[in-house]
Design a protein around this motif. Structure first.
Motif, PDB file in Angstrom:
ATOM      1  N   PHE A 170       0.846  -1.195   0.000  1.00 40.96           N
ATOM      2  CA  PHE A 170       0.000   0.000   0.000  1.00 40.96           C
ATOM      3  C   PHE A 170       0.881   1.244   0.000  1.00 40.96           C
ATOM      4  O   PHE A 170       1.718   1.418   0.895  1.00 40.96           O
ATOM      5  CB  PHE A 170      -0.925   0.005   1.216  1.00 40.96           C
ATOM      6  N   TYR A 171       0.672   2.126  -0.980  1.00 45.95           N
ATOM      7  CA  TYR A 171       1.531   3.294  -1.145  1.00 45.95           C
ATOM      8  C   TYR A 171       1.401   4.308  -0.021  1.00 45.95           C
ATOM      9  O   TYR A 171       2.303   5.114   0.229  1.00 45.95           O
ATOM     10  CB  TYR A 171       1.220   3.980  -2.480  1.00 45.95           C
ATOM     11  N   PHE A 172       0.260   4.299   0.692  1.00 44.95           N
ATOM     12  CA  PHE A 172       0.018   5.310   1.715  1.00 44.95           C
ATOM     13  C   PHE A 172       0.557   4.923   3.089  1.00 44.95           C
ATOM     14  O   PHE A 172       0.504   5.726   4.025  1.00 44.95           O
ATOM     15  CB  PHE A 172      -1.490   5.578   1.836  1.00 44.95           C
ATOM     16  N   VAL A 173       1.089   3.721   3.251  1.00 48.04           N
ATOM     17  CA  VAL A 173       1.555   3.258   4.558  1.00 48.04           C
ATOM     18  C   VAL A 173       2.680   4.131   5.121  1.00 48.04           C
ATOM     19  O   VAL A 173       2.642   4.509   6.294  1.00 48.04           O
ATOM     20  CB  VAL A 173       1.975   1.776   4.494  1.00 48.04           C
ATOM     21  N   PRO A 174       3.720   4.500   4.334  1.00 50.76           N
ATOM     22  CA  PRO A 174       4.752   5.389   4.895  1.00 50.76           C
ATOM     23  C   PRO A 174       4.194   6.713   5.402  1.00 50.76           C
ATOM     24  O   PRO A 174       4.632   7.224   6.438  1.00 50.76           O
ATOM     25  CB  PRO A 174       5.705   5.602   3.713  1.00 50.76           C
ATOM     26  N   ALA A 175       3.219   7.269   4.678  1.00 49.82           N
ATOM     27  CA  ALA A 175       2.614   8.525   5.118  1.00 49.82           C
ATOM     28  C   ALA A 175       1.814   8.332   6.406  1.00 49.82           C
ATOM     29  O   ALA A 175       1.833   9.186   7.300  1.00 49.82           O
ATOM     30  CB  ALA A 175       1.718   9.082   4.018  1.00 49.82           C
ATOM     31  N   VAL A 176       1.120   7.205   6.520  1.00 48.10           N
ATOM     32  CA  VAL A 176       0.356   6.918   7.731  1.00 48.10           C
ATOM     33  C   VAL A 176       1.294   6.772   8.929  1.00 48.10           C
ATOM     34  O   VAL A 176       1.009   7.259  10.033  1.00 48.10           O
ATOM     35  CB  VAL A 176      -0.498   5.652   7.544  1.00 48.10           C
ATOM     36  N   LEU A 177       2.434   6.107   8.718  1.00 48.44           N
ATOM     37  CA  LEU A 177       3.423   5.980   9.786  1.00 48.44           C
ATOM     38  C   LEU A 177       3.910   7.351  10.254  1.00 48.44           C
ATOM     39  O   LEU A 177       4.086   7.590  11.450  1.00 48.44           O
ATOM     40  CB  LEU A 177       4.614   5.145   9.303  1.00 48.44           C
ATOM     41  N   THR A 178       4.110   8.246   9.304  1.00 48.91           N
ATOM     42  CA  THR A 178       4.556   9.592   9.642  1.00 48.91           C
ATOM     43  C   THR A 178       3.499  10.339  10.445  1.00 48.91           C
ATOM     44  O   THR A 178       3.811  11.036  11.419  1.00 48.91           O
ATOM     45  CB  THR A 178       4.896  10.379   8.364  1.00 48.91           C
ATOM     46  N   VAL A 179       2.249  10.209  10.055  1.00 46.98           N
ATOM     47  CA  VAL A 179       1.158  10.864  10.785  1.00 46.98           C
ATOM     48  C   VAL A 179       1.059  10.332  12.207  1.00 46.98           C
ATOM     49  O   VAL A 179       0.898  11.093  13.173  1.00 46.98           O
ATOM     50  CB  VAL A 179      -0.178  10.673  10.041  1.00 46.98           C
ATOM     51  N   LEU A 180       1.169   9.010  12.360  1.00 44.60           N
ATOM     52  CA  LEU A 180       1.049   8.402  13.681  1.00 44.60           C
ATOM     53  C   LEU A 180       2.221   8.775  14.590  1.00 44.60           C
ATOM     54  O   LEU A 180       2.051   8.943  15.799  1.00 44.60           O
ATOM     55  CB  LEU A 180       0.951   6.880  13.558  1.00 44.60           C
ATOM     56  N   SER A 181       3.417   8.904  14.004  1.00 46.48           N
ATOM     57  CA  SER A 181       4.593   9.212  14.820  1.00 46.48           C
ATOM     58  C   SER A 181       4.731  10.697  15.123  1.00 46.48           C
ATOM     59  O   SER A 181       5.275  11.080  16.165  1.00 46.48           O
ATOM     60  CB  SER A 181       5.865   8.709  14.127  1.00 46.48           C
TER      61      SER A 181
END
Length: 324
Positions: free
Chosen positions: A269-280
């Motif tokens: 999923f291409y959005f996973v790195p961005a989601v990790l950034t939002v969560l961190s």
């Protein structure tokens, strides 16, 4: 056509950097003005520390993510700094929120169960020492990341037809401790425990704060009700917002931890790195706007700054609580 994973991560990082930079700069400036004009209070020290910690996270971690996602070179030293700063700022945020919850739990307990004697005004120096010790302890516990770690070698394993979108921090810039036992006990156990245990304690403290809030609401209708004292109103507001902040950082941390654990299964999923950034980094972007509401003096300083330096008149009848 799906957007590039790097593009989504870069946009997310830039957005978080801007939101956090504006919020934390206003928070630090308002707190500094308030403390210089009315004296340094314990809550100001913690708010200032949280704002500074959030600025470090965004101006180091997210800026480096943008640089690396834009095609920058991933060297071992840069990855060490990235990982060290990420772990340090996250841990300090959790510790400071635990300390903030303890502080407002103590304040709320004092107004719910008033003491006969005057509060100790010398406790502020002790709180300054504790805040300094938290910064020192956070740096010390993260030193092994710089001293004993190295950048992992990239491994391209799997089906070539399957497109994988990797995270800058957890895949492209992965750091491993050279000693296997140290890597297991430090990375897999110690670093998780120093975050998870304070979060669990903070949640239990928030339940106790909720109980005190209910008890205080009943007490105000008893014989010892003394009116709407501004300092006590600020404590009640701070306690309520403190509960929200603790549950916010706990939710983000647990979600981030779960996503990292299953990262290998989610790389398609291409959005996973961005989601990790939002969560961190989401807490560092959202919390300053809530922290400005905790103390009414900081809020007044913020609005006075927005009115071209015209200070909002303060009532001379306001008596600051000795527990503030």
């Amino acid at each position: 056509m799906e957007p590039s994973a790097d593009t989504v991560e870069i946009i997310t990082c830039i957005f978080l950097i801007l939101v956090s930079l504006i919020g934390n700069t206003l928070l630090i400036y308002s707190t500094r003005r308030c403390s210089s004009s009315r004296g340094l209070q314990t809550s100001f020290v913690l708010i200032f520390s949280l704002g500074f910690d959030h600025l470090i996270k965004n101006l180091v971690v997210n800026v480096m993510k943008v640089a690396y996602s834009s095609g920058g070179r991933l060297d071992s030293a840069g990855c060490k700094v990235l990982r060290f700063t990420e772990v340090l700022t996250t841990t300090l945020s959790i510790w400071f929120m635990l300390y903030l919850a303890l502080l407002y739990c103590h304040k709320l307990d004092r107004i719910t169960h008033p003491l006969n004697e005057t509060g100790n005004l010398n406790h502020r120096k002790n709180h300054l020492r504790v805040t300094f010790l938290l910064w020192t302890a956070g740096i010390i516990v993260c030193i092994p990341i710089l001293a004993y770690s190295k950048q992992s070698e990239s491994l391209s394993v799997g089906n070539d037809t399957l497109v994988q979108f990797t995270s800058v921090l957890y895949e492209n810039c992965k750091i491993d401790i050279e000693n296997v036992q140290l890597d297991y006990y430090y990375e897999k156990i110690f670093l998780i425990c120093i975050d998870l245990l304070p979060l669990v304690i903070s949640v239990f403290i928030c339940f106790h704060i909720s109980f005190l809030l209910l008890e205080q609401k009943k007490v105000t209708y008893g014989d010892i009700w003394i009116g709407e004292d501004p300092s006590e109103v600020a404590i009640l507001r701070g306690a309520k917002l403190g509960i929200s902040l603790v549950f916010l950082i706990t939710t983000l941390w647990i979600s981030h931890f779960i996503l990292v654990c299953f990262l290998k299964n989610l790389e398609i999923f291409y959005f996973v790195p961005a989601v990790l950034t939002v969560l961190s980094s989401g807490f560092s972007a959202i919390s300053p706007y809530l922290l400005m509401l905790i103390h009414y003096k900081v809020k007044l300083e913020f609005f006075s700054c927005s009115k071209k330096g015209k200070a909002i008149p303060q009532s001379s009848n306001i008596i600051v609580s000795p527990y503030s």
